[in-house]
Design a protein around this motif. Sequence first.
Motif, PDB file in Angstrom:
ATOM      1  N   GLU A  81       0.901  -1.168   0.000  1.00  0.00           N
ATOM      2  CA  GLU A  81       0.000   0.000   0.000  1.00  0.00           C
ATOM      3  C   GLU A  81       0.926   1.200   0.000  1.00  0.00           C
ATOM      4  O   GLU A  81       2.144   1.047   0.110  1.00  0.00           O
ATOM      5  N   THR A  83       0.295   4.448   1.735  1.00  0.00           N
ATOM      6  CA  THR A  83       0.187   5.503   2.753  1.00  0.00           C
ATOM      7  C   THR A  83       1.489   5.604   3.551  1.00  0.00           C
ATOM      8  O   THR A  83       2.012   6.711   3.752  1.00  0.00           O
ATOM      9  N   ARG A 112       0.534  -7.547  -3.017  1.00  0.00           N
ATOM     10  CA  ARG A 112       0.147  -8.297  -1.814  1.00  0.00           C
ATOM     11  C   ARG A 112       0.058  -9.762  -2.185  1.00  0.00           C
ATOM     12  O   ARG A 112      -0.591 -10.116  -3.170  1.00  0.00           O
ATOM     13  N   GLU A 114      -1.772 -12.364  -1.852  1.00  0.00           N
ATOM     14  CA  GLU A 114      -3.105 -12.803  -1.435  1.00  0.00           C
ATOM     15  C   GLU A 114      -3.520 -13.964  -2.319  1.00  0.00           C
ATOM     16  O   GLU A 114      -2.925 -14.205  -3.363  1.00  0.00           O
ATOM     17  N   PHE A 121      -5.876  -9.339  -6.775  1.00  0.00           N
ATOM     18  CA  PHE A 121      -4.639  -9.682  -7.483  1.00  0.00           C
ATOM     19  C   PHE A 121      -3.434  -9.546  -6.580  1.00  0.00           C
ATOM     20  O   PHE A 121      -3.518  -8.953  -5.504  1.00  0.00           O
ATOM     21  N   GLU A 130      -3.573  11.630  -0.087  1.00  0.00           N
ATOM     22  CA  GLU A 130      -3.230  11.795   1.325  1.00  0.00           C
ATOM     23  C   GLU A 130      -3.194  13.297   1.597  1.00  0.00           C
ATOM     24  O   GLU A 130      -2.548  14.049   0.867  1.00  0.00           O
ATOM     25  N   ARG A 257     -10.998  -1.137   9.475  1.00  0.00           N
ATOM     26  CA  ARG A 257     -10.137  -1.322   8.324  1.00  0.00           C
ATOM     27  C   ARG A 257      -9.009  -2.289   8.667  1.00  0.00           C
ATOM     28  O   ARG A 257      -8.631  -2.443   9.821  1.00  0.00           O
ATOM     29  N   TYR A 262      -5.395   3.651  11.508  1.00  0.00           N
ATOM     30  CA  TYR A 262      -6.539   4.568  11.516  1.00  0.00           C
ATOM     31  C   TYR A 262      -6.917   5.099  12.900  1.00  0.00           C
ATOM     32  O   TYR A 262      -6.815   4.393  13.899  1.00  0.00           O
TER      33      TYR A 262
HETATM   34  P1  HAM Z   1      -6.961  -0.857   1.386  1.00  0.00           P
HETATM   35  O1  HAM Z   1      -8.374  -0.951   1.836  1.00  0.00           O
HETATM   36  O2  HAM Z   1      -6.041  -1.947   1.806  1.00  0.00           O
HETATM   37  O3  HAM Z   1      -6.425   0.541   1.875  1.00  0.00           O
HETATM   38  O4  HAM Z   1      -6.933  -0.767  -0.184  1.00  0.00           O
HETATM   39  C1  HAM Z   1      -7.698   0.214  -0.881  1.00  0.00           C
HETATM   40  C2  HAM Z   1      -8.376  -0.385  -2.098  1.00  0.00           C
HETATM   41  O5  HAM Z   1      -7.402  -1.054  -2.924  1.00  0.00           O
HETATM   42  C3  HAM Z   1      -9.399  -1.467  -1.788  1.00  0.00           C
HETATM   43  O6  HAM Z   1     -10.653  -0.905  -1.456  1.00  0.00           O
HETATM   44  C4  HAM Z   1      -9.451  -2.220  -3.105  1.00  0.00           C
HETATM   45  O7  HAM Z   1     -10.308  -1.543  -4.022  1.00  0.00           O
HETATM   46  C5  HAM Z   1      -8.019  -2.138  -3.613  1.00  0.00           C
HETATM   47  N1  HAM Z   1      -7.308  -3.399  -3.331  1.00  0.00           N
HETATM   48  C6  HAM Z   1      -6.733  -3.772  -2.168  1.00  0.00           C
HETATM   49  N2  HAM Z   1      -6.166  -4.991  -2.279  1.00  0.00           N
HETATM   50  C7  HAM Z   1      -6.375  -5.394  -3.547  1.00  0.00           C
HETATM   51  C8  HAM Z   1      -6.022  -6.583  -4.300  1.00  0.00           C
HETATM   52  N3  HAM Z   1      -5.316  -7.560  -3.776  1.00  0.00           N
HETATM   53  N4  HAM Z   1      -6.409  -6.644  -5.601  1.00  0.00           N
HETATM   54  C9  HAM Z   1      -7.112  -5.629  -6.165  1.00  0.00           C
HETATM   55  N5  HAM Z   1      -7.465  -4.507  -5.507  1.00  0.00           N
HETATM   56  C10 HAM Z   1      -7.101  -4.380  -4.225  1.00  0.00           C
HETATM   57  C11 HAM Z   1      -5.147   1.013   1.666  1.00  0.00           C
HETATM   58  O8  HAM Z   1      -4.357   0.491   0.928  1.00  0.00           O
HETATM   59  C12 HAM Z   1      -4.848   2.306   2.385  1.00  0.00           C
HETATM   60  N6  HAM Z   1      -3.460   2.689   2.079  1.00  0.00           N
HETATM   61  C13 HAM Z   1      -5.828   3.379   1.959  1.00  0.00           C
HETATM   62  C14 HAM Z   1      -5.564   4.698   2.616  1.00  0.00           C
HETATM   63  C15 HAM Z   1      -4.927   5.754   2.076  1.00  0.00           C
HETATM   64  N7  HAM Z   1      -5.888   5.038   3.850  1.00  0.00           N
HETATM   65  C16 HAM Z   1      -5.483   6.262   4.081  1.00  0.00           C
HETATM   66  N8  HAM Z   1      -4.878   6.708   3.013  1.00  0.00           N
END
Ligand code: HAM
Length: 420
Positions: A81, A83, A112, A114, A121, A130, A257, A262
Amino acid sequence: MGIARPRGTNDFLPSETAKWQVIEAMLRQICYEFGYGEIRTPIFEETELFARGVGSTTDIVQKEMYTFTDQGERSLTLRPENTAGVVRAYIENKLAAQTQPVKLFYIGPMFRYERPQAGRFRQFHQFGIELFGSSSPFADAEVIGLAWEFYNRLGVRGLELHINSVGCPACRPAYRASLQDFLRPRFNELCDSCKSRFEKNPLRILDCKSPVCKEICQGAPAMAENLCEECAGHFEAVKIALDAAGIPYQIDHNLVRGLDYYTKTAFEILAAGIGAQSAVCGGGRYDGLAEELGAPPTPAVGFALGMERIFTVLAAQGEDIEVEDTLDVFIATTPGNSGVNEAAFALNMELRRAGIRSEQDLLGRSMKAQFKYADKTGARYVIVIGEEELASGQAQLRDMQDSSQSLLSLKEIRKYLLER
Ligand code: HAM
């Protein structure tokens, strides 16, 4: 079969990347309107950053990171991610000394490990923003508003905005204890993951997908009803701001989350009809993260949305992104004639220099086959250069829309096309 791409990754071909460009242009336009500037940070960072930033008890850090040791014996990790990386860059580049608030956006790949499935993915792409330096509830509302505005412009239907408050270090410990008290009598019935979450991160049990854990959590105390005065006031003000702008939301007491940083506001946007991976966007406030990474306290709020999931939602709703990719001009040449291809090439380069999208035959095809190709590309005009016409400095200009054709000098053709 030769070597295949790694599991959980994608190749995006030009027909798809053209659509990504349209989406990215929309996002960049919205960021421009909201006053966010682009930041590009490394795709790998020191492993320590994510362990401390995202949280050592999270699934991401415990099970999903692509971590490797480089030739210099450093432990590095492909960013799961962004952030944590953006906060690191904010601190390292002393952005706290700049005019506040500092508002940043990014688009890029995340990694990731996963279990791949529809919409999930191992290499995926996020757009995220941000906002640093403001503890105002209007900063939370702006961040949520930007995400909401994007999906609205895109024309996605039936989205739900879920919001919650996960409190702060002042009110969370007491809530955590009362949640543990509530769950303790049925501890043995929890799934294995939740058993291990019980001590480390009991709030996560609230959003476990197992039906048994879901049932056990019914009637659990809600964080939003156990907030300290400051967090409660902040949550109220965020809701009032969303109401004022007509952004509809639902309060979701089980929204916790999967990242540890958070505080106060947490939110997700969910899309029905795209299967288990229904979160298209997630974010919230993270006032303690900069401090966790060694900087003075810095209020911050942001979100990230999954780029791939945009296309999943659009496909589920029978929508597609329109891409303008027809050719303006195709230059057909009589095959095998000396001088003709050179004249075509010179004209082709000149048209392109003027911003006209043009191509010429590169396969030595028959005139008939060249016209077939021009048709396929949707070319508006075809210029036919033959040896005889060329001798007098002329060529045929065919308007493919009305099938009219005229013999003109190359100079006249250039002038005509440039005026269009
Ligand atoms: P997160 O919920 O882990 O938050 O990821 C945000 C979005 O990324 C998810 O809602 C989803 O749409 C997409 N996503 C996550 N994992 C996958 C995956 N394996 N494949 C496809 N899409 C994926 C964050 O990453 C935080 N950094 C968000 C944030 C920014 N909070 C504060 N600032």
